[in-house]
Design an enzyme around this catalytic site. Structure first.
Site, PDB file in Angstrom:
ATOM      1  N   VAL A 249       1.884 -20.538  12.872  1.00  0.00           N
ATOM      2  CA  VAL A 249       2.648 -19.710  11.944  1.00  0.00           C
ATOM      3  C   VAL A 249       1.976 -19.680  10.574  1.00  0.00           C
ATOM      4  O   VAL A 249       1.928 -18.649   9.899  1.00  0.00           O
ATOM      5  CB  VAL A 249       4.095 -20.228  11.836  1.00  0.00           C
ATOM      6  CG1 VAL A 249       4.849 -19.511  10.719  1.00  0.00           C
ATOM      7  CG2 VAL A 249       4.819 -20.029  13.155  1.00  0.00           C
ATOM      8  N   ALA A 250       1.411 -20.830  10.167  1.00  0.00           N
ATOM      9  CA  ALA A 250       0.773 -20.895   8.851  1.00  0.00           C
ATOM     10  C   ALA A 250      -0.434 -19.976   8.760  1.00  0.00           C
ATOM     11  O   ALA A 250      -0.771 -19.478   7.681  1.00  0.00           O
ATOM     12  CB  ALA A 250       0.365 -22.333   8.546  1.00  0.00           C
ATOM     13  N   ASP A 296     -11.992  26.379   4.294  1.00  0.00           N
ATOM     14  CA  ASP A 296     -11.814  27.820   4.272  1.00  0.00           C
ATOM     15  C   ASP A 296     -12.486  28.358   3.014  1.00  0.00           C
ATOM     16  O   ASP A 296     -12.947  27.604   2.164  1.00  0.00           O
ATOM     17  CB  ASP A 296     -10.325  28.161   4.296  1.00  0.00           C
ATOM     18  CG  ASP A 296     -10.058  29.532   4.880  1.00  0.00           C
ATOM     19  OD1 ASP A 296     -11.006  30.331   4.950  1.00  0.00           O
ATOM     20  OD2 ASP A 296      -8.903  29.817   5.241  1.00  0.00           O
ATOM     21  N   ASP A 579      -4.425  27.341   5.899  1.00  0.00           N
ATOM     22  CA  ASP A 579      -3.266  27.818   5.151  1.00  0.00           C
ATOM     23  C   ASP A 579      -2.288  28.608   6.000  1.00  0.00           C
ATOM     24  O   ASP A 579      -1.215  28.971   5.509  1.00  0.00           O
ATOM     25  CB  ASP A 579      -3.711  28.680   3.957  1.00  0.00           C
ATOM     26  CG  ASP A 579      -4.590  29.849   4.393  1.00  0.00           C
ATOM     27  OD1 ASP A 579      -4.756  30.056   5.615  1.00  0.00           O
ATOM     28  OD2 ASP A 579      -5.122  30.548   3.509  1.00  0.00           O
ATOM     29  N   ASP A 583      -3.714  27.837  11.711  1.00  0.00           N
ATOM     30  CA  ASP A 583      -4.466  26.630  11.387  1.00  0.00           C
ATOM     31  C   ASP A 583      -3.752  25.354  11.811  1.00  0.00           C
ATOM     32  O   ASP A 583      -4.340  24.266  11.752  1.00  0.00           O
ATOM     33  CB  ASP A 583      -4.732  26.568   9.878  1.00  0.00           C
ATOM     34  CG  ASP A 583      -5.649  27.676   9.407  1.00  0.00           C
ATOM     35  OD1 ASP A 583      -6.585  28.014  10.163  1.00  0.00           O
ATOM     36  OD2 ASP A 583      -5.424  28.227   8.320  1.00  0.00           O
ATOM     37  N   ASN A 645      -6.649 -18.409   3.124  1.00  0.00           N
ATOM     38  CA  ASN A 645      -6.413 -18.991   4.446  1.00  0.00           C
ATOM     39  C   ASN A 645      -7.351 -20.176   4.715  1.00  0.00           C
ATOM     40  O   ASN A 645      -6.980 -21.133   5.390  1.00  0.00           O
ATOM     41  CB  ASN A 645      -6.605 -17.926   5.531  1.00  0.00           C
ATOM     42  CG  ASN A 645      -5.424 -16.984   5.615  1.00  0.00           C
ATOM     43  OD1 ASN A 645      -4.381 -17.232   5.024  1.00  0.00           O
ATOM     44  ND2 ASN A 645      -5.581 -15.894   6.338  1.00  0.00           N
ATOM     45  N   GLU A 648      -5.866 -23.030   3.002  1.00  0.00           N
ATOM     46  CA  GLU A 648      -4.633 -23.454   3.671  1.00  0.00           C
ATOM     47  C   GLU A 648      -4.925 -24.206   4.965  1.00  0.00           C
ATOM     48  O   GLU A 648      -4.194 -25.134   5.340  1.00  0.00           O
ATOM     49  CB  GLU A 648      -3.755 -22.230   3.961  1.00  0.00           C
ATOM     50  CG  GLU A 648      -3.207 -21.561   2.713  1.00  0.00           C
ATOM     51  CD  GLU A 648      -2.589 -20.204   3.019  1.00  0.00           C
ATOM     52  OE1 GLU A 648      -1.975 -19.624   2.108  1.00  0.00           O
ATOM     53  OE2 GLU A 648      -2.730 -19.716   4.166  1.00  0.00           O
ATOM     54  N   THR A 678       2.736 -16.613  -4.389  1.00  0.00           N
ATOM     55  CA  THR A 678       1.715 -16.589  -5.442  1.00  0.00           C
ATOM     56  C   THR A 678       0.594 -15.592  -5.175  1.00  0.00           C
ATOM     57  O   THR A 678      -0.026 -15.092  -6.109  1.00  0.00           O
ATOM     58  CB  THR A 678       1.097 -17.990  -5.619  1.00  0.00           C
ATOM     59  OG1 THR A 678       0.415 -18.379  -4.419  1.00  0.00           O
ATOM     60  CG2 THR A 678       2.178 -19.013  -5.934  1.00  0.00           C
ATOM     61  N   ASP A 679       0.282 -15.286  -3.915  1.00  0.00           N
ATOM     62  CA  ASP A 679      -0.881 -14.447  -3.603  1.00  0.00           C
ATOM     63  C   ASP A 679      -0.577 -12.954  -3.551  1.00  0.00           C
ATOM     64  O   ASP A 679      -1.485 -12.127  -3.705  1.00  0.00           O
ATOM     65  CB  ASP A 679      -1.477 -14.862  -2.250  1.00  0.00           C
ATOM     66  CG  ASP A 679      -2.341 -16.098  -2.376  1.00  0.00           C
ATOM     67  OD1 ASP A 679      -2.518 -16.562  -3.519  1.00  0.00           O
ATOM     68  OD2 ASP A 679      -2.824 -16.606  -1.358  1.00  0.00           O
TER      69      ASP A 679
END
Length: 851
Positions: A249-250, A296, A579, A583, A645, A648, A678-679
């Protein structure tokens, strides 16, 4: 069917059998299903699994936090994408609400949905034609079919001619009988074609899928490794399993998806400020990957303001100057009387006029015909006869000319190659003059006349081909549609940026080629092909089109769709402008569909990813510039995220390698606080970085977001340095507090050491946010304050750090305490360490032009 029309009973019976006159539409998708799709795509499912595992691992706070992230991001993405609606559904808005019909011998107004085949409808100038019809009678009628055929000039219509639902009557009055309604109309066929063309996945979506799959594999692999290490270290299997879940999970980048979404939204806002409205968020990044622009001509490259500037007659050549469509102008050269005669004859064969509205001369109908009317006024001062022609022979792509009978004379105008062979006594000098005028960037119109007095038979019934023969050439008219100011410079900028540009238009090839040459779009050698000449084989078609400066004219909706597919098959990321209704399929098939906001139809706008609010080609290039900047910004904050990461993951690696003898520096909740608390704001600020000066000075980069350079920078430079300071500061506090290896640290000491590690990571990321602003330029060279959003984000990051350390409930929840003074000093070394490592990396790595 008699002109009296149907009876009420007949109409009611037909309505029961054929159904209402509405275009078939797809079954609407409920809003809850659209929102559900935003909450259950691959990346969101991975986060849902992570949240469930967090609850299994007895970490409910982590599970709740991840669920909040998924829901908030899903709702935001749903709101953004709801701005886009299906083009086929929007086509229904082209049909008018009410229509006048003749029933029971009387004129009545009925709702358009009640219209049936064999109904007799009454039309006047400005009316939208409500179904496919055959005209019973037409007085000076012209129909704008540009949305279906791509032909800019209104098509003259006479009794017996067909007209299609969704087009509209430009001039005159008409009665018509309905031949097809609803799903049987030609408009419905194009609607089905538009719906069938599914937009391809964007480069960003493909790249994010690749990154997510890689992250999942890495997270699962590391989790399994830590499960085995925990068992070897003597930890119970249940605790080892829960620990492995926490590690997995981290490693999930919870903040990545909202960061990407918000960065795209900021890019979309910047594009809107430059008159480019983005209807699909991922189109922001896709624009940055564009390699081929199919544009065009009218209104995008030119101003759509035709002006007759030259007339050549047997008596000589004159040059005309004047502003707009007003009658005032100056004339130079000889043969003015003959030139006036040619201009009046061309006006007689035309449908449009220049009209005075609110004190300003404007085009009524086709701008080319308004320019011819203005030319006649400037040369003769005459307003022309108001007597309508007795007969008109319509313009079509095969004849490439049109004629009108006024009194005893037939007047004809059209392409020189279609008119000159029908004239008597035309020498080679005329053909040379046509080439001379065309080489000057003019659209050349040949004008001829034939006196029909003494003609055998009825001129009203004689085929047009028999009448348009043996004519007298009156002259050649050269018209100029001025290009938009600066469009040539924009095309050069596009080519400098490595983009190929092609003109794809429904107009005449000579007109398209002249404009392409004038604005510098034409390639070397010049190549102009017609839609009818395009090969059916995809490989041959792609090889033919894959060149810069090619001009493709007279394209049908199906051919324009094939153009996009053929270029995509050769690896191009295609931006296609349009347009009209015709198209829609190509706009949906192209990687980036670009619609005109001023002159385009609602259908084109709804089928497109990008709408130009000013119809200017320069806006497309400006949007591509912002798209490239957005892609670079995603690269920036991905570098930022992955560096975090590494820091971490390092505590878990050290713990595992020590066999559990070295304490864990960071817990799972601390990692979640780093990812989201924080990130996130600094990452968003990096997503708002302005385009670099050289973003359009190089070809588009074909590279993965996680390329070799990013991997080296993250996993060999920034990440390891940040992790080293983190673990050094953590160890310093532990050893200074009397901890000895192998023994359990005192609870208060471990909290303070963990708070120190947390602080080191936050401060390291603070420095990293400035380092990630560029892959080649140092932060102080860019200027510390040039990204003000980043300054505010860093201030918020420090505030969150203080709250996580010094507010007891928050610190207790995260399992940390404020670091001691020595620990704070050690943690602060992360700032100079990261900046120094970034300086060494940028000095050692070969410099390449990057934004």
């Amino acid at each position: 069917m008699a002109a009296a029309g149907l009876t009420t009973e007949q109409a009611a019976e037909l309505l029961k059998r054929t159904g209402p006159n509405v275009l078939p539409g797809e079954k609407p998708v409920p809003q809850w299903r659209k929102l559900w799709a935003e909450l259950t795509h691959f990346f969101a499912l991975m986060l849902w699994v992570a949240a469930a595992l967090a609850f299994v691992a007895d970490m409910p706070q982590l599970g709740v936090a991840i669920i909040v992230v998924v829901i908030v991001n899903g709702v935001f993405a749903h709101i953004q994408q709801e701005r886009a609606q299906h083009a086929a559904a929007r086509l229904r808005g082209l049909l008018p609400a009410d229509v006048r019909v003749r029933r029971d011998g009387q004129v009545r107004t009925v709702h358009v949905t009640d219209l049936v085949t064999d109904d007799v409808v009454l039309l006047t100038a400005g009316d939208r034609i409500p179904a496919d019809v055959i005209l019973l009678g037409a007085a000076a009628c012209a129909v704008d079919e540009s949305m279906l055929t791509g032909e800019s000039a209104p098509v003259p219509k006479t009794g017996g001619d067909p007209a299609w639902g969704g087009t509209f009557l430009v001039n005159g009055d008409a009665e018509a009988t309905v031949t097809a309604t609803g799903a049987a109309t030609r408009l419905a066929g194009i609607a089905a074609l538009t719906s069938a063309a599914l937009p391809p996945p964007t480069p960003l979506s493909l790249e994010l899928r690749r990154i997510v799959r890689l992250v999942v594999l890495v997270a699962l692999g590391i989790a399994c490794l830590f499960f085995l290490v925990s068992l070897v270290a003597g930890i119970a299997w249940r605790d080892s399993f829960l620990f492995a879940i926490g590690v997995a999970v981290a490693l999930v980048p919870e903040g990545l998806l909202p960061t990407v979404t918000l960065s795209l939204a900021m890019g979309a806002q910047r594009m809107a400020a430059r008159n480019a409205l983005v209807r699909n968020l991922e189109a922001v990044e896709t624009l940055g990957s564009t390699t081929f622009i199919c544009t065009d001509k009218t209104g995008t490259l030119t101003q759509n303001r035709m002006n007759a500037v030259q007339v050549h007659t047997p008596a000589g050549t004159i040059h005309v100057a004047g502003e707009g469509y007003g009658p005032a102008g100056s004339v130079q050269g000889g043969g003015q009387e003959a030139a006036a005669e040619a201009a009046l004859a061309a006006r007689a064969a035309s449908q449009g006029r220049a009209v005075l509205r609110n004190g300003e001369w404007q085009a009524s109908g086709d701008p080319m015909e308004a320019a011819i009317d203005a030319l006649a006024r400037r040369l003769s001062g005459s307003h022309g006869s108001e007597t309508p022609p007795a007969r008109r022979m319509a313009f079509d792509p095969v004849r490439r000319r049109e004629s009108a009978i006024v009194g005893q004379d037939l007047f004809c105008k059209g392409a020189p190659e279609a008119v000159l062979p029908l004239c008597a006594d035309v020498g080679t000098l005329v053909g040379e003059q046509v080439l001379l005028m065309a080489s000057g960037g003019l659209r050349v119109i040949a004008v001829a006349r034939r006196n029909l007095a003494g003609l055998a038979g009825d001129s009203m019934a004689t085929p047009a081909e028999d009448l348009e023969s043996g004519m007298e050439l009156l002259g050649l008219i050269g018209l100029h549609d001025p290009p938009r100011p600066g469009v040539g410079d924009v095309i050069r900028t596009a080519r400098q940026a490595g983009l190929k540009v092609a003109m794809i238009t429904g107009d005449h090839p000579a007109t398209a080629a002249a404009i392409a040459r004038e604005i510098g779009l034409a390639g070397t050698p010049e190549m102009v092909v017609e839609g009818s000449g395009l090969p059916e084989d995809w490989q041959l078609l792609g090889a033919l089109l894959d060149r810069d400066g090619i001009v493709v004219s007279r394209v049908s909706p199906e051919q324009k769709l094939l153009v996009a597919k053929a270029l995509q098959s050769r690896g191009h990321v295609v931006a296609m402008t349009g347009d009209g209704v015709n198209d829609g399929p190509a706009l949906r098939e192209a990687d980036i569909g670009v619609a005109m906001g001023l002159s385009g139809t609602d259908v084109a706008r709804e089928a497109a990813d990008l709408v130009l609010l000013d119809d200017h080609f320069a806006t497309i290039v400006a949007a591509i510039e912002q798209g490239r900047a957005t892609y670079a910004n995603i690269h920036r904050f991905l570098t930022y995220h992955l560096t975090d990461n590494v820091a971490e993951l390092t505590p878990f690696v050290v713990w595992a390698l020590s066999g559990g003898q070295f304490p864990l520096a960071l817990g799972v909740l601390q990692i979640l606080a780093l990812d989201i608390g924080t990130d996130l704001l600094p990452a968003l600020a990096l997503g708002a970085e302005a385009p670099g000066k050289r973003v359009l000075s190089r070809p588009p980069e074909r590279r993965h977001l996680m390329d070799r350079r990013l991997m080296v920078r993250v996993f060999c430079v920034l990440g390891p340095v940040e992790a080293a300071v983190e673990m050094a500061a953590f160890s310093a506090v532990l050893f200074a507090g009397g901890w000895t290896r192998g023994g359990p640290p005192e609870a208060g000491l471990l909290l303070a050491a963990s708070g120190t590690a947390f602080t080191a990571v936050v401060l390291g990321q603070l420095a990293n946010s400035f380092a990630c602003r560029s892959a080649t330029v140092l932060p102080w060279q860019l200027g510390w304050g040039t990204n003000r959003l980043l300054l505010w984000a860093v201030a918020a990051e420090l505030a969150v750090l203080a709250a996580c350390l010094f507010i007891p409930p928050a610190a207790g929840l995260l399992g940390q305490a404020p670091p001691p003074p020595a620990g704070l000093l050690a943690a602060s070394l992360a700032i100079p360490a990261v900046l120094a490592a970034d300086w060494v990396y940028k000095a050692a790595w070969p410099r390449r032009p990057r934004p």
